[in-house]
Scaffold this motif. Structure first.
Motif, PDB file in Angstrom:
ATOM      1  N   HIS A 406     -64.844-104.465 -11.612  1.00 14.11           N
ATOM      2  CA  HIS A 406     -66.059-104.879 -10.913  1.00 14.11           C
ATOM      3  C   HIS A 406     -66.625-104.002  -9.868  1.00 14.11           C
ATOM      4  CE1 HIS A 406     -65.645-108.853 -12.629  1.00 14.11           C
ATOM      5  NE2 HIS A 406     -64.477-109.023 -12.309  1.00 14.11           N
ATOM      6  N   VAL A 407     -65.793-103.461  -9.196  1.00 13.06           N
ATOM      7  CA  VAL A 407     -66.112-102.354  -8.062  1.00 13.06           C
ATOM      8  C   VAL A 407     -67.072-101.221  -8.671  1.00 13.06           C
ATOM      9  CG1 VAL A 407     -65.520-100.805  -6.271  1.00 13.06           C
ATOM     10  CG2 VAL A 407     -64.188-102.752  -6.545  1.00 13.06           C
ATOM     11  N   VAL A 408     -66.343-100.598  -9.995  1.00 11.35           N
ATOM     12  CA  VAL A 408     -67.167 -99.544 -10.605  1.00 11.35           C
ATOM     13  C   VAL A 408     -68.531-100.002 -11.052  1.00 11.35           C
ATOM     14  CG1 VAL A 408     -67.137 -98.415 -12.694  1.00 11.35           C
ATOM     15  CG2 VAL A 408     -65.028 -98.394 -11.401  1.00 11.35           C
ATOM     16  N   ASP A 409     -68.735-101.400 -11.400  1.00 11.21           N
ATOM     17  CA  ASP A 409     -69.957-102.058 -12.009  1.00 11.21           C
ATOM     18  C   ASP A 409     -70.966-101.804 -10.643  1.00 11.21           C
ATOM     19  OD1 ASP A 409     -71.721-103.117 -13.925  1.00 11.21           O
ATOM     20  OD2 ASP A 409     -71.383-104.697 -12.170  1.00 11.21           O
ATOM     21  N   ILE A 410     -70.170-102.526  -9.492  1.00  4.44           N
ATOM     22  CA  ILE A 410     -71.367-102.399  -8.322  1.00  4.44           C
ATOM     23  C   ILE A 410     -71.661-100.919  -7.868  1.00  4.44           C
ATOM     24  CG2 ILE A 410     -70.854-103.154  -5.996  1.00  4.44           C
ATOM     25  CD1 ILE A 410     -69.190-105.174  -6.439  1.00  4.44           C
ATOM     26  N   ILE A 411     -70.788-100.073  -7.743  1.00 12.65           N
ATOM     27  CA  ILE A 411     -70.940 -98.742  -7.585  1.00 12.65           C
ATOM     28  C   ILE A 411     -72.162 -98.010  -8.348  1.00 12.65           C
ATOM     29  CG2 ILE A 411     -70.207 -96.273  -7.296  1.00 12.65           C
ATOM     30  CD1 ILE A 411     -67.490 -97.421  -6.373  1.00 12.65           C
ATOM     31  N   ALA A 412     -71.986 -98.477  -9.842  1.00 13.54           N
ATOM     32  CA  ALA A 412     -73.018 -97.914 -10.638  1.00 13.54           C
ATOM     33  C   ALA A 412     -74.402 -98.495 -10.451  1.00 13.54           C
ATOM     34  CB  ALA A 412     -72.652 -98.390 -12.074  1.00 13.54           C
ATOM     35  N   ARG A 413     -74.323 -99.752 -10.185  1.00 15.36           N
ATOM     36  CA  ARG A 413     -75.683-100.556  -9.966  1.00 15.36           C
ATOM     37  C   ARG A 413     -76.185 -99.781  -8.458  1.00 15.36           C
ATOM     38  NH1 ARG A 413     -74.227-106.513  -9.588  1.00 15.36           N
ATOM     39  NH2 ARG A 413     -76.171-106.730  -8.687  1.00 15.36           N
ATOM     40  N   CYS A 414     -75.279 -99.733  -7.617  1.00  9.01           N
ATOM     41  CA  CYS A 414     -75.820 -98.984  -6.256  1.00  9.01           C
ATOM     42  C   CYS A 414     -76.231 -97.798  -6.541  1.00  9.01           C
ATOM     43  CB  CYS A 414     -74.806 -99.130  -5.277  1.00  9.01           C
ATOM     44  SG  CYS A 414     -74.336-100.710  -4.517  1.00  9.01           S
ATOM     45  N   ASN A 415     -75.800 -96.727  -7.344  1.00  9.03           N
ATOM     46  CA  ASN A 415     -75.823 -95.579  -7.534  1.00  9.03           C
ATOM     47  C   ASN A 415     -77.392 -95.596  -8.700  1.00  9.03           C
ATOM     48  OD1 ASN A 415     -74.168 -93.935  -6.230  1.00  9.03           O
ATOM     49  ND2 ASN A 415     -72.539 -94.266  -8.054  1.00  9.03           N
ATOM     50  N   ARG A 416     -77.568 -96.371  -9.313  1.00 14.39           N
ATOM     51  CA  ARG A 416     -78.657 -96.467 -10.222  1.00 14.39           C
ATOM     52  C   ARG A 416     -80.084 -96.874  -9.070  1.00 14.39           C
ATOM     53  NH1 ARG A 416     -75.573 -98.873 -14.046  1.00 14.39           N
ATOM     54  NH2 ARG A 416     -76.217-101.158 -13.373  1.00 14.39           N
ATOM     55  N   PHE A 417     -79.548 -97.610  -8.260  1.00 14.61           N
ATOM     56  CA  PHE A 417     -80.709 -98.260  -7.237  1.00 14.61           C
ATOM     57  C   PHE A 417     -80.927 -96.762  -6.310  1.00 14.61           C
ATOM     58  CE2 PHE A 417     -82.251 -99.719  -3.398  1.00 14.61           C
ATOM     59  CZ  PHE A 417     -83.383-100.624  -3.671  1.00 14.61           C
ATOM     60  N   VAL A 418     -80.073 -96.240  -5.652  1.00  8.24           N
ATOM     61  CA  VAL A 418     -80.217 -95.147  -4.948  1.00  8.24           C
ATOM     62  C   VAL A 418     -80.956 -94.102  -5.584  1.00  8.24           C
ATOM     63  CG1 VAL A 418     -79.062 -93.393  -3.407  1.00  8.24           C
ATOM     64  CG2 VAL A 418     -78.403 -95.634  -3.655  1.00  8.24           C
ATOM     65  N   GLU A 419     -80.305 -93.799  -6.919  1.00  2.00           N
ATOM     66  CA  GLU A 419     -81.054 -92.567  -7.566  1.00  2.00           C
ATOM     67  C   GLU A 419     -82.568 -92.891  -7.677  1.00  2.00           C
ATOM     68  OE1 GLU A 419     -80.195 -89.513  -8.444  1.00  2.00           O
ATOM     69  OE2 GLU A 419     -78.290 -89.988  -7.182  1.00  2.00           O
ATOM     70  N   THR A 420     -82.885 -94.034  -8.129  1.00  2.00           N
ATOM     71  CA  THR A 420     -84.292 -94.816  -8.391  1.00  2.00           C
ATOM     72  C   THR A 420     -85.024 -94.474  -7.013  1.00  2.00           C
ATOM     73  OG1 THR A 420     -83.806 -96.270 -10.014  1.00  2.00           O
ATOM     74  CG2 THR A 420     -85.844 -96.595  -9.047  1.00  2.00           C
ATOM     75  N   GLN A 421     -84.552 -94.651  -5.932  1.00  2.00           N
ATOM     76  CA  GLN A 421     -85.194 -94.781  -4.590  1.00  2.00           C
ATOM     77  C   GLN A 421     -85.490 -93.266  -4.162  1.00  2.00           C
ATOM     78  OE1 GLN A 421     -86.221 -98.119  -4.670  1.00  2.00           O
ATOM     79  NE2 GLN A 421     -86.323 -97.549  -2.470  1.00  2.00           N
ATOM     80  N   LYS A 422     -84.337 -92.496  -4.517  1.00  2.00           N
ATOM     81  CA  LYS A 422     -84.639 -91.142  -4.103  1.00  2.00           C
ATOM     82  C   LYS A 422     -85.388 -90.367  -5.207  1.00  2.00           C
ATOM     83  CE  LYS A 422     -80.035 -90.116  -2.411  1.00  2.00           C
ATOM     84  NZ  LYS A 422     -78.574 -89.281  -2.514  1.00  2.00           N
ATOM     85  N   GLU A 423     -85.718 -90.881  -6.498  1.00  5.99           N
ATOM     86  CA  GLU A 423     -86.549 -90.341  -7.270  1.00  5.99           C
ATOM     87  C   GLU A 423     -87.956 -90.679  -6.776  1.00  5.99           C
ATOM     88  OE1 GLU A 423     -87.331 -91.562 -11.741  1.00  5.99           O
ATOM     89  OE2 GLU A 423     -85.535 -90.181 -11.712  1.00  5.99           O
ATOM     90  N   ASN A 424     -87.994 -91.975  -6.404  1.00  2.46           N
ATOM     91  CA  ASN A 424     -89.281 -92.408  -5.996  1.00  2.46           C
ATOM     92  C   ASN A 424     -89.629 -91.676  -4.770  1.00  2.46           C
ATOM     93  OD1 ASN A 424     -89.586 -94.332  -7.990  1.00  2.46           O
ATOM     94  ND2 ASN A 424     -88.560 -95.910  -6.550  1.00  2.46           N
ATOM     95  N   GLU A 425     -89.037 -91.344  -3.721  1.00  4.66           N
ATOM     96  CA  GLU A 425     -89.150 -90.443  -2.702  1.00  4.66           C
ATOM     97  C   GLU A 425     -89.635 -89.071  -3.137  1.00  4.66           C
ATOM     98  OE1 GLU A 425     -85.680 -90.787  -0.321  1.00  4.66           O
ATOM     99  OE2 GLU A 425     -86.239 -92.745   0.093  1.00  4.66           O
ATOM    100  N   ALA A 426     -88.900 -88.521  -4.055  1.00  5.69           N
ATOM    101  CA  ALA A 426     -89.195 -87.061  -4.580  1.00  5.69           C
ATOM    102  C   ALA A 426     -90.723 -87.223  -5.155  1.00  5.69           C
ATOM    103  CB  ALA A 426     -87.919 -86.733  -5.568  1.00  5.69           C
ATOM    104  N   LEU A 427     -90.669 -88.287  -6.002  1.00  6.07           N
ATOM    105  CA  LEU A 427     -92.188 -88.565  -6.739  1.00  6.07           C
ATOM    106  C   LEU A 427     -93.356 -88.516  -5.564  1.00  6.07           C
ATOM    107  CD1 LEU A 427     -93.737 -88.680  -9.450  1.00  6.07           C
ATOM    108  CD2 LEU A 427     -93.304 -90.882  -9.069  1.00  6.07           C
ATOM    109  N   GLU A 428     -93.060 -89.228  -4.359  1.00  9.76           N
ATOM    110  CA  GLU A 428     -93.968 -89.304  -3.356  1.00  9.76           C
ATOM    111  C   GLU A 428     -94.419 -87.941  -2.732  1.00  9.76           C
ATOM    112  OE1 GLU A 428     -92.693 -92.537  -0.855  1.00  9.76           O
ATOM    113  OE2 GLU A 428     -93.057 -93.990  -2.562  1.00  9.76           O
ATOM    114  N   TYR A 429     -93.216 -87.279  -2.624  1.00 10.83           N
ATOM    115  CA  TYR A 429     -93.490 -85.920  -2.084  1.00 10.83           C
ATOM    116  C   TYR A 429     -94.104 -85.078  -2.927  1.00 10.83           C
ATOM    117  CZ  TYR A 429     -92.139 -81.353  -0.298  1.00 10.83           C
ATOM    118  OH  TYR A 429     -92.154 -79.965   0.307  1.00 10.83           O
ATOM    119  N   ILE A 430     -93.978 -85.241  -4.142  1.00 10.93           N
ATOM    120  CA  ILE A 430     -94.895 -84.227  -5.094  1.00 10.93           C
ATOM    121  C   ILE A 430     -96.280 -84.685  -5.020  1.00 10.93           C
ATOM    122  CG2 ILE A 430     -95.125 -83.454  -7.386  1.00 10.93           C
ATOM    123  CD1 ILE A 430     -92.108 -83.840  -8.129  1.00 10.93           C
ATOM    124  N   VAL A 431     -96.370 -86.102  -4.958  1.00 19.28           N
ATOM    125  CA  VAL A 431     -97.864 -86.367  -5.016  1.00 19.28           C
ATOM    126  C   VAL A 431     -98.521 -85.947  -3.750  1.00 19.28           C
ATOM    127  CG1 VAL A 431     -99.331 -88.518  -4.861  1.00 19.28           C
ATOM    128  CG2 VAL A 431     -97.435 -88.467  -6.575  1.00 19.28           C
TER     129      VAL A 431
END
Length: 837
Positions: A406-431
């Protein structure tokens, strides 16, 4: 106090010294103190059938440790100097005297908000007293859920755990502490054969690293020894007195209530690691160190060594449980290492899920630590006969494994969300980078190429170059997928022709640009990398030196902002880093070097200066056409794949030219999406039968690619409502419609004047009936008269069928008007394989 006789099991006399209280610390023995050598310990496994004679018959399997109204806790010996929290003597199963704040959400309390919950009684239900330290059964260990009354009691347990959480942001440097704990559990090896644990990241060659870690821990980390000692004493005293595991666990949570969840479980693990480490050190040094041998004799460890083989299943089960304890602890630490405050709120789904699972994960991990500690106590003092059965420890390990999942699943969900947010931030920086004005193009290029100074490779010179080498130059980014057939694509051929012209005339102003190949793909493997190297070696321009230069977020930027979708793209960046065209390949295809500097403004200007003439269609593809235009000859371009129609049409056209005294030049240009084998056969027949001139096969496909480029280029600059009035756009659509059919077609023009065009059926009928409109030809000329007659034929025709086939790439219009009648054409989807037949 209830006068019922209380029977509490104690160790046999020959082991009593292991838990003896020093005389200077001795205090009066409480009423519930164990009687010397009275009976079997309360935590003895069920397999031991001996029952104390003095024990009540209804307590034959679990020794009573206190009257029924004292099951929530046992007051420790007063001689123990370490503070131990006691609990009120309330009836088991009663509700907490002080409830948590109702205005606090579960996640808010989980995250450690400023709310504080008061101390509560720790008794939950009468069944807790049966939870002996030996984990006598799965039910006794609380693994089946039924001992808590099902899901409702699990929710109640979670609630009580949270009530004992009053975090004031106290914490530890958890990672270095966890590393030292790893050393204890994985490095310290026992001399019992087969029982040593090994870690993939801690090996025998890591001595210096381990010593450095220990030194760093000593210098930089302050472990609250008072807290860990209190935890150890809590476990030792309560386990010795036969207090149930749940109560001990809740008392430990009370001791560490001011710490964060990761620090809570780590503190309990530190206390156990010390106990475990001391045990293993004595075993290690038993045969070589007199002090260790003396301690081992007092702890009766020679007996343990004598039964090493028989103990292996039990110790293996213990080590498995310890491994799960470590794994769950690491996952909890990993969760708290996430940037929660930066990316999550208390109401985020991931935080709500963590608030539901992590407190109970901490509870069960500490509970497992307590049970593991009882095993060490049995090995070092109580006797090996009191070890828990392997299957019982395995059941608990299995529960921890599920919790870890369960904890691994929560971490995976958090990591996916964080990675998405970081990717969005990086994309905004490029734009933002490409929306900002720069002095030169170096910063935009570094953003695309991972800020690597030597990101580029000179394919011709076979050497790496600096991004600075492209500074203040127009840069055309040739973005493509990794396609083994890339060199056969028409975009590649167009660019190669342009670059060859540039290299031949390097000093011209139109040659002051560079091309950089940017290969991208969703994933890389060895085969694709081989394709990359092979294609790079065939090129003459620049390339990225390695595919990893293009990060996933840059690829996403290409797709979302530059509309890249497998089809090769030529994005142009001016000398200040501004994107001036998102796909200049069509400009290059239409106008060649005249399109420099390949900007959208230059494209608009070129179209404003362009009219619908035969020169626009041919663009010097055949050197003779330029001469024909200058000599004001009549030129007829025709195509199709119907040889019978080609024979009839060319014969009739020549007869009409003789009748009118015209210098008519016929040039065969094939059809759109030509099939090489069929087209070559037609060309051979035309030449053999002397029907007309013909474009070479290598130019026929280019003729139609230019028309498609005109469609894309002109189409993106022409509003949909203006297409019906745009002669150039109507002419392009008509030609592509003719080329989409295998039937014949023709377009006739004189010099730079107007053209007349028509489908094969109509143009042939018009020429066949030349006598009917010959008088009109004498009045206004051949081309205008033929145009009038074709218009009449078109109006008199009962119907017609026109199709337009375009590649499914680029900006497709919502509607297209028919080039013959002006009605909107129906839209169909066609899947086509372009292999030659």
């Amino acid at each position: 106090m209830d006068t019922t006789k209380i029977t509490t099991a104690v160790p046999p006399q020959n082991l009593a010294s292991a838990f003896a209280v020093p005389q200077n610390l001795a205090t009066p023995t409480p009423a519930y103190a164990p009687q010397p050598l009275s009976t079997t310990p309360a935590y003895a496994p069920q397999t031991l059938s001996t029952t104390p004679a003095s024990a009540p018959q209804n307590l034959s399997t679990t020794a009573a440790i206190a009257p029924s109204n004292l099951g929530s806790g046992v007051v420790p010996h007063q001689s123990l100097t370490t503070p131990v929290i006691t609990t009120p003597q309330t009836k088991l199963g009663t509700t907490s005297a002080i409830l948590p704040k109702s205005d606090q959400s579960l996640a808010a309390r989980f995250l450690g908000s400023d709310g504080r919950s008061s101390r509560t009684s720790l008794g939950l239900d009468g069944g807790r007293r049966s939870l002996g330290v030996d984990g006598r059964s799965t039910r006794a260990l609380g693994l089946d859920g039924r001992s808590r009354g099902g899901q409702s009691d699990e929710s109640e347990l979670s609630k009580r755990i949270l009530e004992l959480h009053e975090s004031d942001e106290r914490g530890l440097a958890v990672k270095p502490v966890l590393h030292i704990i790893d050393v204890i559990f994985y490095r310290a090896t026992s001399d019992l054969p087969g029982f040593a644990l090994h870690s993939d990241n801690i090996t025998a060659t890591d001595d210096k690293a381990v010593l450095y870690s220990v030194a760093s821990l000593q210098d930089n980390v302050e472990i609250p020894a008072r807290i860990t000692s209190a935890i150890s004493c809590e476990i030792l005293s309560k386990c010795s007195a036969g207090v149930d595991v749940h109560t001990i666990t809740m008392e430990i949570l009370q001791i560490i209530k001011h710490y964060g969840w990761d620090s809570k479980v780590l503190l309990a693990l530190v206390a156990f690691a010390v106990t475990f480490g001391e045990f293993r050190l004595v075993l290690q040094l038993y045969s070589t160190n007199p002090l260790a041998k003396a301690v081992a004799l007092l702890k009766q460890l020679p007996e343990l060594l004598e039964h090493a083989g028989a103990l292996k299943p039990k110790l293996d089960a213990l080590y498995t449980l310890i491994k799960e304890i470590l794994d769950v602890t690491k996952k909890i630490v990993e969760f708290y290492d996430l940037p929660r405050n930066e990316y999550f709120s208390a109401e985020s789904p991931e935080i709500l899920a963590a608030a539901s699972h992590i407190p109970t994960a901490v509870y069960w991990t500490i509970r497992s630590i307590v049970i593991s500690s009882t095993q060490i106590l049995a090995l070092t003092g109580m006797g090996i006969e009191y070890l828990t059965e392997p299957w019982e420890l395995s059941s608990l390990a299995h529960k921890l494994s599920n919790i870890k999942g369960h904890v691994v699943d929560i971490i995976a969900r958090c990591n996916r969300f964080v990675e998405t947010q970081k990717e969005n931030e990086a994309l905004e920086y490029i734009v933002r980078t490409f929306l900002t004005t720069h002095i030169d193009n170096s910063k935009p290029l570094r953003v695309l190429f991972k800020d690597d100074p030597q990101a580029l490779y000179d394919c011709s010179g076979k050497r790496r170059i600096l991004i600075e080498d492209l500074r203040r130059k127009v840069v055309a980014l040739f973005i493509t997928d990794i396609d083994p057939e890339l060199t056969r694509a028409h975009e590649y051929a167009i660019l190669q022709q342009m670059y060859a012209e540039k290299r031949h005339n390097p000093t011209r102003s139109e040659s002051q640009y560079e091309v950089v190949w940017v290969p991208v793909t969703d994933f890389w493997n060895d085969e694709k990398y081989r394709h990359f190297e092979r294609l790079r070696d065939q090129m003459e321009w620049y390339s990225v030196h390695h595919p990893s230069i293009i990060t996933p977020v840059v690829l996403r930027f290409f797709k979302e902002k530059w509309n890249f979708n497998k089809k090769p793209l030529l994005v142009v960046m001016d000398n200040q880093g501004k994107i001036v065209h998102l796909n200049a390949i069509h400009m290059m295809c239409i106008w060649g070097s005249l399109a420099y500097p390949f900007s959208i403004n230059k494209e608009k200007l070129l179209w404003e200066e362009t009219s619908w003439t035969i020169d626009l269609l041919t663009d010097g593809l055949d050197p003779n056409v330029v001469t024909w235009i200058q000599e004001q000859r009549h030129i007829c371009l025709y195509g199709g794949e119907d040889l019978d129609w080609i024979r009839k049409f060319t014969r009739t056209a020549k007869e009409v030219a003789r009748e009118s005294g015209l210098n008519l030049e016929l040039l065969y240009v094939g059809k759109s999406k030509p099939h090489e084998k069929a087209t070559r056969n037609i060309i051979d027949t035309i030449i053999k039968e002397n029907l007309s001139r013909t474009l070479d096969w290598n130019l026929i496909w280019y003729f139609w690619v230019r028309l498609e480029s005109m469609w894309y280029s002109k189409g993106q600059l022409t509003p949909a409502e203006n297409i019906k009035n745009d002669r150039v756009m109507l002419g392009i659509i008509a030609m592509l419609s003719y080329g989409s059919s295998s039937q014949g077609w023709a377009a006739i023009s004189r010099g730079y004047g107007e053209m007349v065009k028509g489908s094969g059926e109509h143009i042939y009928k018009g020429l066949s009936e030349h006598g009917r409109w010959k008088p009109r030809e004498d009045e206004i000329g051949f081309v205008p008269a033929l145009d009038e007659y074709l218009t009449k034929i078109h109006h008199d025709a009962p119907h017609h069928c026109t199709s337009l086939i375009l590649p499914a790439t680029g900006a497709m219009p919502d509607t297209v008007a028919c080039s013959e009648c002006g009605r909107l054409m129906e839209r169909y989807t066609m899947f086509r394989c372009c292999l030659d037949y």
